[in-house]
Enzyme design. Structure first.
Site, PDB file in Angstrom:
ATOM      1  N   ARG A   1     -68.005  92.562  62.582  1.00  0.00           N
ATOM      2  CA  ARG A   1     -66.687  91.976  61.709  1.00  0.00           C
ATOM      3  C   ARG A   1     -67.442  90.548  62.481  1.00  0.00           C
ATOM      4  O   ARG A   1     -66.209  89.925  61.482  1.00  0.00           O
ATOM      5  CB  ARG A   1     -65.514  92.872  62.330  1.00  0.00           C
ATOM      6  CG  ARG A   1     -64.893  92.501  63.179  1.00  0.00           C
ATOM      7  CD  ARG A   1     -63.768  93.289  63.797  1.00  0.00           C
ATOM      8  NE  ARG A   1     -63.836  93.681  65.502  1.00  0.00           N
ATOM      9  CZ  ARG A   1     -62.590  94.068  65.621  1.00  0.00           C
ATOM     10  NH1 ARG A   1     -61.137  94.604  64.897  1.00  0.00           N
ATOM     11  NH2 ARG A   1     -62.489  94.440  67.013  1.00  0.00           N
TER      12      ARG A   1
ATOM     13  N   GLU B   1     -64.110 117.152  61.565  1.00  0.00           N
ATOM     14  CA  GLU B   1     -64.230 117.963  62.516  1.00  0.00           C
ATOM     15  C   GLU B   1     -63.463 119.489  63.196  1.00  0.00           C
ATOM     16  O   GLU B   1     -62.202 119.041  63.077  1.00  0.00           O
ATOM     17  CB  GLU B   1     -64.242 117.038  63.909  1.00  0.00           C
ATOM     18  CG  GLU B   1     -65.743 115.807  63.395  1.00  0.00           C
ATOM     19  CD  GLU B   1     -66.582 114.761  64.996  1.00  0.00           C
ATOM     20  OE1 GLU B   1     -65.159 115.351  65.649  1.00  0.00           O
ATOM     21  OE2 GLU B   1     -66.824 113.982  64.487  1.00  0.00           O
TER      22      GLU B   1
ATOM     23  N   ARG C   1     -68.013 107.159  64.259  1.00  0.00           N
ATOM     24  CA  ARG C   1     -66.605 107.830  63.606  1.00  0.00           C
ATOM     25  C   ARG C   1     -67.325 108.017  62.126  1.00  0.00           C
ATOM     26  O   ARG C   1     -67.285 107.478  61.152  1.00  0.00           O
ATOM     27  CB  ARG C   1     -65.378 107.469  63.821  1.00  0.00           C
ATOM     28  CG  ARG C   1     -65.395 106.931  64.804  1.00  0.00           C
ATOM     29  CD  ARG C   1     -63.637 108.373  65.589  1.00  0.00           C
ATOM     30  NE  ARG C   1     -63.386 108.115  66.396  1.00  0.00           N
ATOM     31  CZ  ARG C   1     -63.804 108.598  67.404  1.00  0.00           C
ATOM     32  NH1 ARG C   1     -65.148 109.399  67.805  1.00  0.00           N
ATOM     33  NH2 ARG C   1     -63.684 108.492  68.610  1.00  0.00           N
TER      34      ARG C   1
ATOM     35  N   HIS D   1     -70.774 116.803  68.263  1.00  0.00           N
ATOM     36  CA  HIS D   1     -69.821 115.194  68.281  1.00  0.00           C
ATOM     37  C   HIS D   1     -70.194 115.914  69.913  1.00  0.00           C
ATOM     38  O   HIS D   1     -69.251 115.846  70.764  1.00  0.00           O
ATOM     39  CB  HIS D   1     -68.587 115.705  68.043  1.00  0.00           C
ATOM     40  CG  HIS D   1     -68.004 114.007  68.658  1.00  0.00           C
ATOM     41  ND1 HIS D   1     -66.679 114.164  68.024  1.00  0.00           N
ATOM     42  CD2 HIS D   1     -68.040 113.611  69.172  1.00  0.00           C
ATOM     43  CE1 HIS D   1     -65.888 112.453  67.842  1.00  0.00           C
ATOM     44  NE2 HIS D   1     -67.020 112.064  69.682  1.00  0.00           N
TER      45      HIS D   1
ATOM     46  N   ASP E   1     -73.399 113.159  64.190  1.00  0.00           N
ATOM     47  CA  ASP E   1     -72.494 113.293  65.660  1.00  0.00           C
ATOM     48  C   ASP E   1     -71.584 113.568  66.001  1.00  0.00           C
ATOM     49  O   ASP E   1     -70.685 114.170  65.855  1.00  0.00           O
ATOM     50  CB  ASP E   1     -73.194 112.648  66.372  1.00  0.00           C
ATOM     51  CG  ASP E   1     -72.573 113.219  67.838  1.00  0.00           C
ATOM     52  OD1 ASP E   1     -72.452 114.412  68.179  1.00  0.00           O
ATOM     53  OD2 ASP E   1     -72.344 112.518  68.496  1.00  0.00           O
TER      54      ASP E   1
ATOM     55  N   GLY F   1     -72.012  96.045  69.395  1.00  0.00           N
ATOM     56  CA  GLY F   1     -70.674  96.883  70.697  1.00  0.00           C
ATOM     57  C   GLY F   1     -71.622  96.902  71.893  1.00  0.00           C
ATOM     58  O   GLY F   1     -72.397  96.418  72.150  1.00  0.00           O
ATOM     59  N   ARG F   2     -70.440  97.365  72.679  1.00  0.00           N
ATOM     60  CA  ARG F   2     -71.094  98.317  73.583  1.00  0.00           C
ATOM     61  C   ARG F   2     -72.129  99.528  73.753  1.00  0.00           C
ATOM     62  O   ARG F   2     -73.394  98.808  74.368  1.00  0.00           O
ATOM     63  CB  ARG F   2     -70.251  98.918  74.697  1.00  0.00           C
ATOM     64  CG  ARG F   2     -68.957  97.294  75.665  1.00  0.00           C
ATOM     65  CD  ARG F   2     -68.273  98.336  75.817  1.00  0.00           C
ATOM     66  NE  ARG F   2     -66.879  99.016  75.081  1.00  0.00           N
ATOM     67  CZ  ARG F   2     -66.098  99.096  74.886  1.00  0.00           C
ATOM     68  NH1 ARG F   2     -65.143  97.700  75.788  1.00  0.00           N
ATOM     69  NH2 ARG F   2     -64.841  99.458  74.301  1.00  0.00           N
TER      70      ARG F   2
HETATM   71  P1  NAP Z   1     -67.243  98.694  70.377  1.00  0.00           P
HETATM   72  O1  NAP Z   1     -67.247  97.950  72.583  1.00  0.00           O
HETATM   73  O2  NAP Z   1     -65.673  97.837  70.991  1.00  0.00           O
HETATM   74  O3  NAP Z   1     -67.938  98.131  70.236  1.00  0.00           O
HETATM   75  C1  NAP Z   1     -67.842  98.136  68.692  1.00  0.00           C
HETATM   76  C2  NAP Z   1     -68.257  96.883  67.859  1.00  0.00           C
HETATM   77  O4  NAP Z   1     -67.939  98.024  66.505  1.00  0.00           O
HETATM   78  C3  NAP Z   1     -68.043  95.975  68.299  1.00  0.00           C
HETATM   79  O5  NAP Z   1     -69.547  95.010  68.186  1.00  0.00           O
HETATM   80  C4  NAP Z   1     -67.453  95.192  66.780  1.00  0.00           C
HETATM   81  O6  NAP Z   1     -66.583  94.097  66.519  1.00  0.00           O
HETATM   82  C5  NAP Z   1     -66.925  95.668  65.942  1.00  0.00           C
HETATM   83  N1  NAP Z   1     -66.116  96.241  65.074  1.00  0.00           N
HETATM   84  C6  NAP Z   1     -65.150  96.630  65.424  1.00  0.00           C
HETATM   85  N2  NAP Z   1     -63.802  96.765  63.990  1.00  0.00           N
HETATM   86  C7  NAP Z   1     -64.741  96.449  63.214  1.00  0.00           C
HETATM   87  C8  NAP Z   1     -64.490  96.733  61.671  1.00  0.00           C
HETATM   88  N3  NAP Z   1     -63.483  96.144  60.969  1.00  0.00           N
HETATM   89  N4  NAP Z   1     -65.529  96.276  61.084  1.00  0.00           N
HETATM   90  C9  NAP Z   1     -66.935  96.258  61.654  1.00  0.00           C
HETATM   91  N5  NAP Z   1     -66.793  96.579  63.050  1.00  0.00           N
HETATM   92  C10 NAP Z   1     -65.990  95.872  63.906  1.00  0.00           C
HETATM   93  O7  NAP Z   1     -66.370 100.368  70.682  1.00  0.00           O
HETATM   94  P2  NAP Z   1     -67.705 101.027  72.096  1.00  0.00           P
HETATM   95  O8  NAP Z   1     -67.668 101.349  73.541  1.00  0.00           O
HETATM   96  O9  NAP Z   1     -69.347 100.559  71.473  1.00  0.00           O
HETATM   97  O10 NAP Z   1     -67.798 102.014  71.153  1.00  0.00           O
HETATM   98  C11 NAP Z   1     -68.044 102.299  69.566  1.00  0.00           C
HETATM   99  C12 NAP Z   1     -67.127 103.707  69.219  1.00  0.00           C
HETATM  100  O11 NAP Z   1     -68.275 104.221  68.787  1.00  0.00           O
HETATM  101  C13 NAP Z   1     -66.042 103.933  69.422  1.00  0.00           C
HETATM  102  O12 NAP Z   1     -64.441 103.328  68.973  1.00  0.00           O
HETATM  103  C14 NAP Z   1     -65.953 105.314  69.050  1.00  0.00           C
HETATM  104  O13 NAP Z   1     -66.176 105.668  67.856  1.00  0.00           O
HETATM  105  C15 NAP Z   1     -67.725 105.491  69.288  1.00  0.00           C
HETATM  106  N6  NAP Z   1     -67.452 106.956  69.932  1.00  0.00           N
HETATM  107  C16 NAP Z   1     -68.388 107.747  69.858  1.00  0.00           C
HETATM  108  C17 NAP Z   1     -68.788 109.175  70.699  1.00  0.00           C
HETATM  109  C18 NAP Z   1     -69.528 110.172  70.068  1.00  0.00           C
HETATM  110  O14 NAP Z   1     -69.781 111.356  70.954  1.00  0.00           O
HETATM  111  N7  NAP Z   1     -70.019 110.601  69.122  1.00  0.00           N
HETATM  112  C19 NAP Z   1     -68.543 108.284  72.049  1.00  0.00           C
HETATM  113  C20 NAP Z   1     -68.595 106.781  72.592  1.00  0.00           C
HETATM  114  C21 NAP Z   1     -68.145 106.212  71.206  1.00  0.00           C
HETATM  115  P3  NAP Z   1     -66.254  93.202  67.735  1.00  0.00           P
HETATM  116  O15 NAP Z   1     -67.313  92.553  68.879  1.00  0.00           O
HETATM  117  O16 NAP Z   1     -65.855  92.233  67.015  1.00  0.00           O
HETATM  118  O17 NAP Z   1     -65.036  93.352  68.612  1.00  0.00           O
HETATM  119  C1  8YV Z   2     -65.762 112.146  73.176  1.00  0.00           C
HETATM  120  C2  8YV Z   2     -65.665 109.645  71.615  1.00  0.00           C
HETATM  121  O1  8YV Z   2     -65.750 113.157  72.990  1.00  0.00           O
HETATM  122  O2  8YV Z   2     -65.397 108.515  73.214  1.00  0.00           O
HETATM  123  C3  8YV Z   2     -65.227 108.643  72.144  1.00  0.00           C
HETATM  124  O3  8YV Z   2     -65.050 107.977  70.934  1.00  0.00           O
HETATM  125  O4  8YV Z   2     -65.768 110.192  70.041  1.00  0.00           O
HETATM  126  C4  8YV Z   2     -66.406 110.889  72.434  1.00  0.00           C
HETATM  127  O5  8YV Z   2     -66.613 110.306  73.624  1.00  0.00           O
HETATM  128  C5  8YV Z   2     -63.726 112.618  72.656  1.00  0.00           C
HETATM  129  O6  8YV Z   2     -63.671 111.158  72.650  1.00  0.00           O
HETATM  130  C6  8YV Z   2     -63.401 113.379  73.122  1.00  0.00           C
HETATM  131  O7  8YV Z   2     -61.892 113.903  72.177  1.00  0.00           O
END
Ligand code: NAP
Ligand code: 8YV
Length: 317
Positions: free
Chosen positions: A176, A262, A233, A280, A257, A154-155
């Site tokens: 997906r 958590e 996640r 995280h 991370d 995704g993004r």
């Molecule tokens: P996004 O743009 O919605 O990208 C998610 C990707 O995963 C998309 O390509 C999506 O497919 C795919 N996906 C969604 N549901 C799925 C499923 N059930 N099975 C397989 N693939 C699936 O979101 P993003 O902005 O990149 O963020 C992604 C994730 O990173 C967040 O949801 C969050 O959990 C995590 N995150 C973690 C941190 C951190 O601090 N560690 C920070 C920010 C985000 P489609 O293209 O078909 O929708």
């Molecule tokens: C944040 C994240 O740490 O954006 C998310 O999905 O996992 C992280 O950017 C969290 O959401 C803050 O509570």
């Protein structure tokens, strides 16, 4: 005009609190001696929620019958039951895009730390071993020549892929759906992706559909040179299966991370030598967190001024 009443479930950044206090009557759940009693008292008046990491389900929503909007801090919203929100006609917003580049930077940093054991090498120096025992042992793994399999292009996944390409890595992916306008090879299953790569970057969202998607079979397919990085996640990886795979040499290393429970990190993972663990911090710079916080404020302000949010979650249509 009276200010709309909103609920803040946990302390938020100063720039968020200042702006919300100016625009709304803010009820701070975390300051209440008895949060349940507070909700019984003011629940009827609450029209908005500003929150991070609080589970939202039917029971939570039932306490605020006049709730219109939940403005959530973070892009991931697996803690929110969006079906229940749709049924209760409650808008849900999140904070996409503003954190994409920061999280991608962290993901690449975590990958390099893990492969080249940089955290362990720094600990070696700080512990006085460089002068006593000599240089840190050569790392048996290198970033060069690796094939990065991204789960969730995704993004953030795309921003990671762009960076990985500049390091000379080959990029494959699974999710997906196949992504438009992307040339990286797509694999129809996570196991097939793991077979095709030696470094698995998990950046898919949490939730029931991805729960333990990275399991013993996937780890076995990744193989003995395999390195798993999780910036998505914790729930996406079966942590017990991961610990087992690391202990038995089924895979080589891991950089995490995010975790299943958590802020607890499993003792089994803490003991392992080729594992890098971060608390995280993917988006955790002041600038990025402020930008996320501003979106929390902007979504609430826009909703109450125009009836439209700025960044609704996709399920809201
Ligand atoms: P996004 O743009 O919605 O990208 C998610 C990707 O995963 C998309 O390509 C999506 O497919 C795919 N996906 C969604 N549901 C799925 C499923 N059930 N099975 C397989 N693939 C699936 O979101 P993003 O902005 O990149 O963020 C992604 C994730 O990173 C967040 O949801 C969050 O959990 C995590 N995150 C973690 C941190 C951190 O601090 N560690 C920070 C920010 C985000 P489609 O293209 O078909 O929708
Ligand atoms: C944040 C994240 O740490 O954006 C998310 O999905 O996992 C992280 O950017 C969290 O959401 C803050 O509570």
């Amino acid at each position: 005009m009276p200010k709309p009443d909103i609920l803040m479930t946990k302390p938020m950044l100063p720039i968020v609190q200042e702006q919300l206090d100016a625009e709304f009557t803010v009820h701070r759940l975390y300051e209440a001696a008895d949060p349940e009693a507070m909700l019984r008292e003011v629940g009827d008046t609450i029209r908005g929620v500003a929150m991070s990491w609080v589970e939202v389900d039917e029971a939570f929503l039932a306490k605020m019958p006049n709730l219109e909007i939940i403005s959530s801090f973070g892009v991931g919203y697996d803690h929110i039951d969006t079906d229940a929100c749709l049924a209760a006609k409650v808008m849900v917003t999140h904070t996409p895009d503003v954190l994409t580049e920061e999280v991608a930077d962290t993901a690449i940093g975590l990958m390099i730390m893990t492969v080249r054991e940089l955290g362990q090498a720094e600990a070696w120096l700080r512990d006085g071993n460089w002068t006593g025992k000599g240089g840190y042992p050569l790392t048996q793994a290198t970033v060069q020549g690796r094939t990065l399999g991204i789960f969730g292009l995704g993004r953030i996944g795309k921003a990671i892929a762009k960076r990985a390409e500049s390091f000379g890595l080959k990029v494959h992916y699974h999710g997906r759906s196949r992504q438009d306008g992307v040339d990286y090879p797509y694999h129809g299953s996570l196991t097939a992706l793991a077979e095709a790569c030696d470094t698995l970057m998990v950046v898919a969202p949490g939730g029931a559909e991805t729960q333990h998607a990275v399991n013993a079979e996937v780890l076995s397919a990744l193989g003995p040179d395999g390195i798993v990085i999780n910036i998505g996640r914790g729930s996406v990886i079966d942590e017990a299966a991961l610990a087992e795979a690391l202990e038995t040499g089924t895979i080589y290393g891991a950089g995490l991370d995010v975790f299943e429970e958590e802020p607890c990190t499993p003792e089994r993972l803490m003991k392992l030598p080729r594992v890098t663990l971060l608390p995280h911090v993917g988006s955790a710079s002041q600038a990025t967190r402020n930008a996320m916080g501003q979106l929390v404020v902007d979504n609430l302000k826009s909703w109450f001024a125009t009836g439209k949010p700025v960044t609704p979650v996709p399920e809201m249509g």
